[in-house]
Design an enzyme around this catalytic site. Structure first.
Site, PDB file in Angstrom:
ATOM      1  N   PHE A 167     -41.594 -55.126 -42.491  1.00 40.35           N
ATOM      2  CA  PHE A 167     -41.163 -56.008 -41.817  1.00 40.35           C
ATOM      3  C   PHE A 167     -42.191 -56.108 -40.503  1.00 40.35           C
ATOM      4  O   PHE A 167     -41.565 -56.519 -39.428  1.00 40.35           O
ATOM      5  CB  PHE A 167     -39.681 -56.102 -41.198  1.00 40.35           C
ATOM      6  CG  PHE A 167     -39.007 -56.180 -42.893  1.00 40.35           C
ATOM      7  CD1 PHE A 167     -38.597 -57.505 -43.169  1.00 40.35           C
ATOM      8  CD2 PHE A 167     -38.269 -55.249 -43.223  1.00 40.35           C
ATOM      9  CE1 PHE A 167     -37.865 -57.696 -44.445  1.00 40.35           C
ATOM     10  CE2 PHE A 167     -37.551 -55.032 -44.351  1.00 40.35           C
ATOM     11  CZ  PHE A 167     -37.366 -56.360 -44.877  1.00 40.35           C
TER      12      PHE A 167
ATOM     13  N   LYS B 235     -37.262 -59.950 -48.488  1.00 37.48           N
ATOM     14  CA  LYS B 235     -38.386 -60.137 -47.512  1.00 37.48           C
ATOM     15  C   LYS B 235     -38.862 -61.849 -47.257  1.00 37.48           C
ATOM     16  O   LYS B 235     -38.880 -62.253 -46.303  1.00 37.48           O
ATOM     17  CB  LYS B 235     -39.521 -59.572 -48.100  1.00 37.48           C
ATOM     18  CG  LYS B 235     -40.947 -59.650 -47.448  1.00 37.48           C
ATOM     19  CD  LYS B 235     -40.982 -59.016 -45.971  1.00 37.48           C
ATOM     20  CE  LYS B 235     -42.048 -59.414 -45.346  1.00 37.48           C
ATOM     21  NZ  LYS B 235     -43.415 -58.801 -45.309  1.00 37.48           N
TER      22      LYS B 235
ATOM     23  N   ASN C 116     -38.394 -63.843 -43.621  1.00 34.25           N
ATOM     24  CA  ASN C 116     -39.320 -64.599 -42.913  1.00 34.25           C
ATOM     25  C   ASN C 116     -38.984 -66.023 -43.031  1.00 34.25           C
ATOM     26  O   ASN C 116     -39.299 -66.756 -42.154  1.00 34.25           O
ATOM     27  CB  ASN C 116     -40.749 -64.210 -43.411  1.00 34.25           C
ATOM     28  CG  ASN C 116     -41.395 -63.065 -43.095  1.00 34.25           C
ATOM     29  OD1 ASN C 116     -40.867 -62.480 -42.216  1.00 34.25           O
ATOM     30  ND2 ASN C 116     -42.442 -62.583 -43.603  1.00 34.25           N
TER      31      ASN C 116
ATOM     32  N   PHE D 210     -36.573 -65.361 -31.016  1.00 33.39           N
ATOM     33  CA  PHE D 210     -37.479 -66.235 -32.102  1.00 33.39           C
ATOM     34  C   PHE D 210     -36.890 -67.820 -31.848  1.00 33.39           C
ATOM     35  O   PHE D 210     -36.712 -68.501 -32.769  1.00 33.39           O
ATOM     36  CB  PHE D 210     -37.290 -65.909 -33.463  1.00 33.39           C
ATOM     37  CG  PHE D 210     -38.249 -65.090 -33.869  1.00 33.39           C
ATOM     38  CD1 PHE D 210     -38.619 -63.831 -33.493  1.00 33.39           C
ATOM     39  CD2 PHE D 210     -39.398 -65.609 -34.843  1.00 33.39           C
ATOM     40  CE1 PHE D 210     -39.381 -63.038 -33.666  1.00 33.39           C
ATOM     41  CE2 PHE D 210     -40.496 -64.827 -35.199  1.00 33.39           C
ATOM     42  CZ  PHE D 210     -40.515 -63.469 -34.610  1.00 33.39           C
ATOM     43  N   LEU D 211     -36.565 -68.020 -30.585  1.00 29.84           N
ATOM     44  CA  LEU D 211     -36.149 -69.349 -30.113  1.00 29.84           C
ATOM     45  C   LEU D 211     -37.103 -69.820 -29.128  1.00 29.84           C
ATOM     46  O   LEU D 211     -36.742 -70.570 -28.041  1.00 29.84           O
ATOM     47  CB  LEU D 211     -34.802 -69.374 -29.659  1.00 29.84           C
ATOM     48  CG  LEU D 211     -33.413 -69.406 -30.419  1.00 29.84           C
ATOM     49  CD1 LEU D 211     -32.321 -69.535 -29.657  1.00 29.84           C
ATOM     50  CD2 LEU D 211     -33.735 -70.834 -31.620  1.00 29.84           C
TER      51      LEU D 211
ATOM     52  N   CYS E 280     -48.348 -64.375 -42.246  1.00 26.13           N
ATOM     53  CA  CYS E 280     -47.356 -64.155 -43.090  1.00 26.13           C
ATOM     54  C   CYS E 280     -46.325 -65.274 -43.203  1.00 26.13           C
ATOM     55  O   CYS E 280     -46.040 -65.857 -44.340  1.00 26.13           O
ATOM     56  CB  CYS E 280     -46.321 -63.186 -42.413  1.00 26.13           C
ATOM     57  SG  CYS E 280     -47.424 -61.638 -42.866  1.00 26.13           S
TER      58      CYS E 280
ATOM     59  N   LYS F 103     -51.178 -65.264 -32.282  1.00 26.28           N
ATOM     60  CA  LYS F 103     -50.152 -64.345 -31.250  1.00 26.28           C
ATOM     61  C   LYS F 103     -50.901 -63.553 -30.292  1.00 26.28           C
ATOM     62  O   LYS F 103     -52.141 -63.290 -30.853  1.00 26.28           O
ATOM     63  CB  LYS F 103     -48.878 -64.070 -31.816  1.00 26.28           C
ATOM     64  CG  LYS F 103     -49.336 -62.911 -32.912  1.00 26.28           C
ATOM     65  CD  LYS F 103     -48.416 -62.235 -33.539  1.00 26.28           C
ATOM     66  CE  LYS F 103     -47.480 -61.299 -32.730  1.00 26.28           C
ATOM     67  NZ  LYS F 103     -46.710 -60.549 -33.653  1.00 26.28           N
TER      68      LYS F 103
END
Ligand code: UDX
Length: 440
Positions: A153, A205, A209, A250-251, A261, A321
């Site tokens: 992860f 997994k 994701n 993750f907002l 990924c 990123k």
């Protein structure tokens, strides 16, 4: 313990280095001889904070070495990890030919009476473990082995930290002997271990994701409503994220998720669910929202500049990123190319991503500047596409002086709107009210 990792790409190399760091003796195998030689000489092919030091330290301590021989690795190790690529096919399904080939190669070198645990670390569709087991048995009827699924992860940019201090370790196995050895491998990490059957571990997994991508697309869809209604998506995200059941992570509304990924894994999960006869249309909507997010951003730039042809636009950030040099499936790269297609004159700067972007010819027709400040010279608009910390330390007054017109489009909600307006910029972000210059 003696471990072998087959495949020295992102996951294989970082995992191998971290296993060595906690005291295991690790052989990282790769079929690319040049890569093996350069790794053994201490050259790391990717930029990942902390990785180089760990590799050097463990090679020097003889806990980590590199080889191009699967036989060498399998002979010397109790546990053999498979970490080879599982690239997408044109229809989104996963190309498992590298996994199948490695399974055959492992089968060839397994010796009777020498038990091995074969661990799949690559991201694979559910039921791949069964196929790997069948394949090894078919090519070596006397082999003594078990197959385990142990998905990884790690996030790029903080891969070492994620591996050394994981939220959880998932081990999917159907044999107590294999599970006991796997627990020993992970004992030094002191992290929660979830033991499941092989199929569940494989599914975890893709499900994890896809859920994370769904969370990003959810807030991105909300950001469109914020733009239309004058609300502020950052406040909305804070408000919903304070509910412990939802959480703030993750907002972060953005240009959309990218990287090697999420896009691949969601496409794969859609294909897998179609294949097993249980379609997952929700994930198609996630993909649609993600594509729409970049297009809506460009539409807003077009609205502000009217025509993009011959406009000088500066883009800060090319990587998908920050803290990585990875430019694969990068939304900033797609954005730059869309601008160029419309005739804009684009100058870009990225702290780590320019070399790979140049090497792979990903942004033809774009001038790559030596610094963030040089990139803004004469620009009619500045786009922040990747949230590198470096961009927070730049003298924005100097940026404004160098620009032709002080227009900023923030694709990551990175800057503070009031501060930017205070500097005299007209500032547009994702899902936030437009702030116009207070002065200048
Ligand atoms: C991801 C998973 O997080 C990791 O667990 C898995 O092993 C591999 O895939 P990674 O692709 O390295 O990791 O990066 P991540 O930090 O998850 O970001 C993925 C993309 O989502 C980036 O483009 C990022 O900018 C974007 N993102 C992330 C958002 O747009 N908003 C967010 O709130 C978070």
């Amino acid at each position: 313990m003696e471990l072998c990792i087959i495949g020295s790409g992102y996951v294989g190399l970082v995992s191998g280095a971290c296993f060595a760091e906690v005291g295991h003796r690790v052989i990282c195998v790769d079929n690319d001889r040049r890569k093996v030689d350069s790794l053994q000489a201490g050259k790391i092919p990717i930029f990942e904070p902390g990785l180089e030091e760990i590799v050097h330290r463990n090679v020097a301590a003889r806990r980590l070495r590199f080889s191009d021989s699967i036989e060498d690795g399998v002979d010397q190790s109790q546990v053999v990890f498979i970490a080879v690529p599982t690239p997408p096919q044109p229809d989104g399904s996963v190309d498992l030919s590298f996994i199948e080939k490695v399974a055959r190669e492992i089968a060839k070198v397994l010796k009777p009476g020498e038990y091995r645990v074969v661990v799949d670390k690559s991201t694979v569709p559910v039921k791949t473990g069964e196929k790997v087991t069948e394949t090894i048995k078919r090519y070596n009827t006397g082999a003594d082995f078990d197959v385990v699924s142990n998905p990884e992860f790690l996030r790029e940019g903080c891969a070492v930290a994620d591996l050394m201090k994981p939220d959880r370790i998932v081990i999917g196995g159907n044999s107590d002997r294999a599970l006991a050895l796997m627990k020993k491998v992970y004992e030094p990490f002191n992290a929660p271990i979830l033991v499941t059957d092989v199929n569940s571990a494989e599914l975890i997994k893709h499900a994890a994701n896809s859920f994370l991508a769904l969370k990003i697309s959810y807030i991105n869809a909300v950001s469109a409503i914020c733009e239309a209604s004058g609300a502020d998506v950052e406040k909305v995200a804070d408000g919903i994220g304070m509910d412990k059941r939802i959480g703030r992570h993750f907002l972060n509304a953005s240009l959309g998720y990218g990287g090697s990924c999420f896009p691949k894994d969601i496409a794969a999960f859609i294909a897998i669910s179609d294949q097993i006869g249980v379609p997952f249309p929700l994930l198609k909507e996630v993909q649609r929202i993600n594509a729409d997010q970049k297009d809506r951003f460009i539409k807003r730039i077009r609205e502000a500049l009217w025509v993009l042809r011959e406009k000088r636009i500066c883009v800060w950030g090319l990587t998908f990123k920050p803290d990585t040099d990875d430019v694969r499936c990068s939304v900033p790269i797609d954005l730059v190319n869309d601008l160029v297609k419309e005739g804009a004159i684009v100058t870009a700067y990225d702290p780590k991503g320019m070399e790979k972007a140049r090497e792979l010819n990903l942004v033809p027709g774009v001038k790559l500047a030596d610094s963030a400040l040089e990139a803004v010279d004469g620009a009619e608009a500045l786009i922040l596409a990747t949230e590198w910390k470096e961009f927070a330390c730049i003298d924005m007054e100097e940026v404004k002086r160098r620009m032709h017109t002080p227009l900023v489009f923030d694709g990551r909600n990175f800057f503070d709107p009031a501060t930017m307006a205070g500097f005299g910029f007209t500032y547009r972000a994702i899902g936030r009210p437009v702030l116009s210059a207070k002065c200048g």
